[in-house]
Design a protein around this motif. Structure first.
Motif, PDB file in Angstrom:
ATOM      1  N   VAL A 182       1.080  -1.226  -0.084  1.00 28.52           N
ATOM      2  CA  VAL A 182       0.026   0.051  -0.134  1.00 28.52           C
ATOM      3  C   VAL A 182       0.864   1.204  -0.107  1.00 28.52           C
ATOM      4  O   VAL A 182       1.932   1.218   0.915  1.00 28.52           O
ATOM      5  CB  VAL A 182      -0.971   0.055   1.203  1.00 28.52           C
ATOM      6  CG1 VAL A 182      -1.731   1.274   1.266  1.00 28.52           C
ATOM      7  CG2 VAL A 182      -1.825  -1.125   1.281  1.00 28.52           C
ATOM      8  N   GLY A 183       0.766   2.041  -0.884  1.00 31.59           N
ATOM      9  CA  GLY A 183       1.751   3.320  -1.044  1.00 31.59           C
ATOM     10  C   GLY A 183       1.071   4.571  -1.377  1.00 31.59           C
ATOM     11  O   GLY A 183      -0.276   4.555  -1.503  1.00 31.59           O
ATOM     12  N   GLY A 184       1.906   5.787  -1.314  1.00 26.50           N
ATOM     13  CA  GLY A 184       1.235   7.012  -1.506  1.00 26.50           C
ATOM     14  C   GLY A 184       0.742   7.859  -0.437  1.00 26.50           C
ATOM     15  O   GLY A 184      -0.282   8.459  -0.549  1.00 26.50           O
ATOM     16  N   TRP A 185       1.287   7.301   0.934  1.00 24.33           N
ATOM     17  CA  TRP A 185       0.548   7.978   2.099  1.00 24.33           C
ATOM     18  C   TRP A 185       0.817   9.320   2.143  1.00 24.33           C
ATOM     19  O   TRP A 185       1.990   9.838   1.741  1.00 24.33           O
ATOM     20  CB  TRP A 185       1.276   7.313   3.292  1.00 24.33           C
ATOM     21  CG  TRP A 185       1.021   5.687   3.550  1.00 24.33           C
ATOM     22  CD1 TRP A 185       1.918   4.711   2.938  1.00 24.33           C
ATOM     23  CD2 TRP A 185      -0.073   5.053   4.047  1.00 24.33           C
ATOM     24  NE1 TRP A 185       1.531   3.429   3.319  1.00 24.33           N
ATOM     25  CE2 TRP A 185       0.073   3.627   3.966  1.00 24.33           C
ATOM     26  CE3 TRP A 185      -1.325   5.536   4.474  1.00 24.33           C
ATOM     27  CZ2 TRP A 185      -0.718   2.641   4.451  1.00 24.33           C
ATOM     28  CZ3 TRP A 185      -2.274   4.583   5.047  1.00 24.33           C
ATOM     29  CH2 TRP A 185      -2.061   3.185   4.955  1.00 24.33           C
ATOM     30  N   GLY A 186      -0.292  10.246   2.372  1.00 22.72           N
ATOM     31  CA  GLY A 186      -0.134  11.606   2.354  1.00 22.72           C
ATOM     32  C   GLY A 186       0.562  12.093   1.172  1.00 22.72           C
ATOM     33  O   GLY A 186       1.121  12.876   1.088  1.00 22.72           O
ATOM     34  N   LEU A 187       0.080  11.605  -0.086  1.00 28.35           N
ATOM     35  CA  LEU A 187       0.778  11.847  -1.382  1.00 28.35           C
ATOM     36  C   LEU A 187       2.151  11.974  -1.578  1.00 28.35           C
ATOM     37  O   LEU A 187       2.579  12.356  -2.507  1.00 28.35           O
ATOM     38  CB  LEU A 187       0.099  13.227  -1.739  1.00 28.35           C
ATOM     39  CG  LEU A 187      -1.412  13.436  -1.900  1.00 28.35           C
ATOM     40  CD1 LEU A 187      -1.715  14.799  -2.355  1.00 28.35           C
ATOM     41  CD2 LEU A 187      -1.916  12.449  -3.070  1.00 28.35           C
ATOM     42  N   GLY A 188       2.765  11.132  -0.883  1.00 27.48           N
ATOM     43  CA  GLY A 188       4.253  11.031  -0.643  1.00 27.48           C
ATOM     44  C   GLY A 188       4.703   9.682  -1.365  1.00 27.48           C
ATOM     45  O   GLY A 188       3.843   8.909  -1.841  1.00 27.48           O
ATOM     46  N   ASN A 189       5.792   9.455  -1.574  1.00 25.07           N
ATOM     47  CA  ASN A 189       6.534   8.418  -2.214  1.00 25.07           C
ATOM     48  C   ASN A 189       6.798   7.460  -1.225  1.00 25.07           C
ATOM     49  O   ASN A 189       8.090   6.955  -0.910  1.00 25.07           O
ATOM     50  CB  ASN A 189       7.755   8.981  -2.935  1.00 25.07           C
ATOM     51  CG  ASN A 189       8.489   7.889  -3.874  1.00 25.07           C
ATOM     52  OD1 ASN A 189       7.748   6.839  -4.048  1.00 25.07           O
ATOM     53  ND2 ASN A 189       9.602   7.940  -4.281  1.00 25.07           N
ATOM     54  N   THR A 190       6.033   7.014  -0.255  1.00 22.59           N
ATOM     55  CA  THR A 190       6.103   5.868   0.618  1.00 22.59           C
ATOM     56  C   THR A 190       5.229   4.815   0.244  1.00 22.59           C
ATOM     57  O   THR A 190       4.351   4.785  -0.310  1.00 22.59           O
ATOM     58  CB  THR A 190       6.002   6.364   1.742  1.00 22.59           C
ATOM     59  OG1 THR A 190       4.471   6.911   2.084  1.00 22.59           O
ATOM     60  CG2 THR A 190       6.847   7.882   2.350  1.00 22.59           C
ATOM     61  N   ASN A 191       5.776   3.662   0.952  1.00 26.98           N
ATOM     62  CA  ASN A 191       5.061   2.642   0.836  1.00 26.98           C
ATOM     63  C   ASN A 191       5.087   1.503   2.130  1.00 26.98           C
ATOM     64  O   ASN A 191       6.321   1.588   2.643  1.00 26.98           O
ATOM     65  CB  ASN A 191       5.246   1.666  -0.463  1.00 26.98           C
ATOM     66  CG  ASN A 191       6.360   1.046  -0.653  1.00 26.98           C
ATOM     67  OD1 ASN A 191       7.212   0.539   0.201  1.00 26.98           O
ATOM     68  ND2 ASN A 191       7.381   1.652  -1.527  1.00 26.98           N
TER      69      ASN A 191
END
Length: 195
Positions: free
Chosen positions: A99-108
């Motif tokens: 699951v990625g895109g937390w807070g519109l960021g580049n994280t997963n």
């Protein structure tokens, strides 16, 4: 006791040792093969996810998301299971996915989820959702740990991958890791963490 004469033309079955020895060898070989097959891990399937399993993953993701994060179904790995002692589950699937895109960021985040297949209880009764969630856990994070494989050994879920060493940059995880999870008291719990 009879002794076997040195003549190779002698029928060894006459002495009774060869059939008995062969029977013992056959029993040992059969038992060894059965133990090997029973202990053999079941590895993740590379087949596409079924629409029902994909729906169960989407439902879990919708509960966990911050409104921006979404799952990456193309990177999911799963293992079907049968007759494991997890909340009465007779069959189901263990899924490893991002699951990625937390807070519109580049994280997963990498999640491990156990889903049980629901059964229709009565022929004329309502049809239940195909899967129910048994438990889930976060098993990977960008820059910290990446799990590459999932398998079942006995009643344990075995995950292998890499995690960050003491001085690793986020891009380059260097330490091999093996995690063992199981379902206990309705929760997915970590049994062992080995480097």
């Amino acid at each position: 006791p009879a002794t076997v004469p040195p003549n190779p033309q002698v029928n060894l079955t006459r002495y009774g040792r060869l059939p008995r020895t062969l029977a013992i060898m056959k029993t040992i070989t059969t038992a060894s093969i059965m133990l090997w097959l029973f202990a053999m891990p079941v590895a993740a399937d590379d087949q596409p996810l079924s629409p029902d399993l994909l729906g169960a993953m989407r439902a879990l993701t919708q509960i966990l998301t911050d409104g921006y994060a979404d799952m990456y179904p193309d990177s999911a790995k799963y293992v079907d299971f049968q007759d494991l002692p997890w909340r009465g589950s007779s069959s189901g699937a263990i899924v490893l996915f991002y699951v990625g895109g937390w807070g519109l960021g580049n994280t997963n985040t990498q999640l491990l989820a156990v889903f049980s297949r629901n059964k229709k209880l009565y022929p004329d009764g309502p049809t239940p959702d195909p899967y129910r969630l048994v438990g889930f856990a976060t098993v990977g994070e960008k820059g910290a740990r990446a799990i590459g494989s999932v398998s079942i050994e006995g009643s344990s879920i075995v995950l292998t991958g890499t995690e960050a060493g003491a001085h690793d940059p986020m891009c380059c995880l260097s330490s091999d890791v093996t995690l063992r999870h199981t379902v206990k008291d309705g929760n997915l719990v970590l049994e062992a963490h080995a480097d």
